[in-house]
Structures are given as structure tokens and as C-alpha cells.
Motif scaffolding. Structure first.
Motif, PDB file in Angstrom:
ATOM      1  N   ASN A  22      31.031  24.624   6.465  1.00  0.00           N
ATOM      2  CA  ASN A  22      30.431  23.558   7.260  1.00  0.00           C
ATOM      3  C   ASN A  22      29.327  22.836   6.503  1.00  0.00           C
ATOM      4  O   ASN A  22      29.130  21.639   6.692  1.00  0.00           O
ATOM      5  N   SER A  25      31.152  20.343   4.388  1.00  0.00           N
ATOM      6  CA  SER A  25      31.769  19.241   5.132  1.00  0.00           C
ATOM      7  C   SER A  25      30.760  18.436   5.950  1.00  0.00           C
ATOM      8  O   SER A  25      31.059  17.334   6.386  1.00  0.00           O
ATOM      9  N   ALA A  27      29.813  19.340   8.840  1.00  0.00           N
ATOM     10  CA  ALA A  27      30.107  19.632  10.240  1.00  0.00           C
ATOM     11  C   ALA A  27      29.431  20.934  10.647  1.00  0.00           C
ATOM     12  O   ALA A  27      29.138  21.782   9.811  1.00  0.00           O
ATOM     13  N   SER A  28      29.204  21.088  11.941  1.00  0.00           N
ATOM     14  CA  SER A  28      28.628  22.336  12.441  1.00  0.00           C
ATOM     15  C   SER A  28      29.702  23.252  13.016  1.00  0.00           C
ATOM     16  O   SER A  28      29.522  24.458  13.085  1.00  0.00           O
ATOM     17  N   CYS A  67      36.228  26.621  15.348  1.00  0.00           N
ATOM     18  CA  CYS A  67      35.134  25.921  16.007  1.00  0.00           C
ATOM     19  C   CYS A  67      34.416  26.898  16.921  1.00  0.00           C
ATOM     20  O   CYS A  67      34.957  27.948  17.273  1.00  0.00           O
ATOM     21  N   ASP A  87      29.601  18.758  17.080  1.00  0.00           N
ATOM     22  CA  ASP A  87      30.699  17.986  16.494  1.00  0.00           C
ATOM     23  C   ASP A  87      31.529  17.320  17.576  1.00  0.00           C
ATOM     24  O   ASP A  87      32.297  16.398  17.303  1.00  0.00           O
ATOM     25  N   GLY A  88      31.419  17.798  18.802  1.00  0.00           N
ATOM     26  CA  GLY A  88      32.190  17.244  19.899  1.00  0.00           C
ATOM     27  C   GLY A  88      31.834  17.934  21.189  1.00  0.00           C
ATOM     28  O   GLY A  88      31.036  18.878  21.208  1.00  0.00           O
ATOM     29  N   ILE A 109      28.629  11.334  19.927  1.00  0.00           N
ATOM     30  CA  ILE A 109      29.326  12.624  19.900  1.00  0.00           C
ATOM     31  C   ILE A 109      30.673  12.444  20.588  1.00  0.00           C
ATOM     32  O   ILE A 109      30.725  12.086  21.771  1.00  0.00           O
TER      33      ILE A 109
END
Length: 187
Positions: A22, A25, A27-28, A67, A87-88, A109
Motif C-alpha cells: 500500500n 501504491s 492506497a490504504s 482490503c 480508499d472507498g 472518496i
């Protein structure tokens, strides 16, 4: 075993370190899971079973994709959501003009909802739901076929799409048959 053989032997079981992956990238891997509650809502065991099953399915799907689902409280605002590297998000049963959904949008988000926010613009198409209108019409047709002559609908006005869709379908069904609508909406 020689070093190369040890690596080849271990490779099928290798999983990258999530923190390292992560970091690279940006991202978390964190996905918010938010179960909205309408103000003054009361729940029965069947309601809680639905929420638990939904959350379990979300968790399993997220974990399979490396995730990390994180359960957040209903009504989370921009200040709260902005402190978490999301991330979402998955928002279950948004209420009408859902402020948490607006906060997610404001923060950029990506979010999907289970059920719709009835006041969202038509271009927001990221939702999943049952076709409550069709199910309601089928149930009403069944009652009429069985001989029901004065069909009534009792609903609540929590501002959630599954309730408003059922009411809309009932009113359409009555209008199509020239039948008086006997609707009682609980406050």
C-alpha cells in the motif's frame, strides 16, 4: 534446498506485506462500511440479521481483495471521514439527502450504496438494490387475484428508498386500477 529452489517452492504461498504494497501504491486498502439509521428508528431481530449478513458479505468480499473493511458510525461527517485514509466506502440504506454520502462525495472518496438516496442526482448511478417496486406490485397483484378488494399499505417514512419505492409502487398500482389508495404512513 538451494536458495533459488526455496524461493520457487515458497512463491505460491507468498503474499506481499500489505503495508509495503500500500505504501508503494499510495492506497490504504481501507473501505468504510456505514449502516445508516434513520432518526428514531427501532429495530427487530430480523432487521439486525439483515445488517449482520450484509456486513459479513462485505467483509468477506473485501478480505478476498486484500482490503480492510472498517465499520464506521452512522451519520459520519466530513471532519470525521477526512481523518481516515479511506480508499472507498459502502453505505447501506442511505437516508433522503444523506449527508454522509455528500461528505464522501465532497472528499472524493468513491462510494457505493445499498439502496438509493432518493434525492441524489440521476447521474449518481453507484447503488445496488432489490427492485422493491416490482416486488410490491407482484404482492399486490397476488392479493387482488386472491380476492382482496380493499388493499391497504402501512409504511414508515424513514426516507429510505426501500420504503419510498414500496409506497410509490402501491400508489401507481391503485391508480392503474382506479382503486382508492388506503395508505397509512407512520411518522
Amino acid at each position: 534446498l538451494k536458495p533459488r529452489r526455496r524461493v520457487e517452492h515458497a512463491l505460491p504461498e507468498y503474499r506481499a506485506n500489505p503495508s509495503a504494497r500500500n505504501m508503494r501504491s499510495g492506497a490504504s486498502g481501507i473501505i468504510a462500511v456505514i449502516d445508516q439509521l434513520s432518526p428514531g428508528a427501532s429495530f427487530q431481530a430480523s432487521d439486525l440479521e439483515y445488517i449482520m449478513r450484509l456486513n459479513q458479505a462485505i467483509c468477506l468480499a473485501a478480505w478476498e481483495r486484500d482490503c480492510y473493511p472498517t465499520l464506521l458510525p452512522p451519520g459520519a461527517d466530513v471532519g470525521f471521514l477526512g481523518r481516515i485514509p479511506l480508499d472507498g466506502a459502502i453505505l447501506a440504506d442511505p437516508v433522503r439527502s444523506d449527508q454522509t454520502l455528500r461528505a464522501l462525495d465532497d472528499l472524493g472518496i468513491p462510494a457505493i450504496t445499498v439502496g438509493r438516496d432518493g434525492d441524489c442526482s440521476p447521474d449518481r448511478q453507484w447503488w445496488a438494490d432489490n427492485d422493491i417496486g416490482a416486488v410490491t406490485a407482484d404482492a399486490l397483484d397476488h392479493l387482488a387475484t386472491a380476492g382482496a378488494e380493499r388493499v391497504c399499505l402501512v409504511s414508515a417514512d424513514a426516507g429510505q428508498s426501500y420504503m419510498t419505492d414500496a409506497v410509490d409502487a402501491y400508489l401507481r398500482w391503485c391508480a392503474e386500477r382506479g382503486a382508492p389508495a388506503r395508505l397509512h404512513v407512520l411518522g
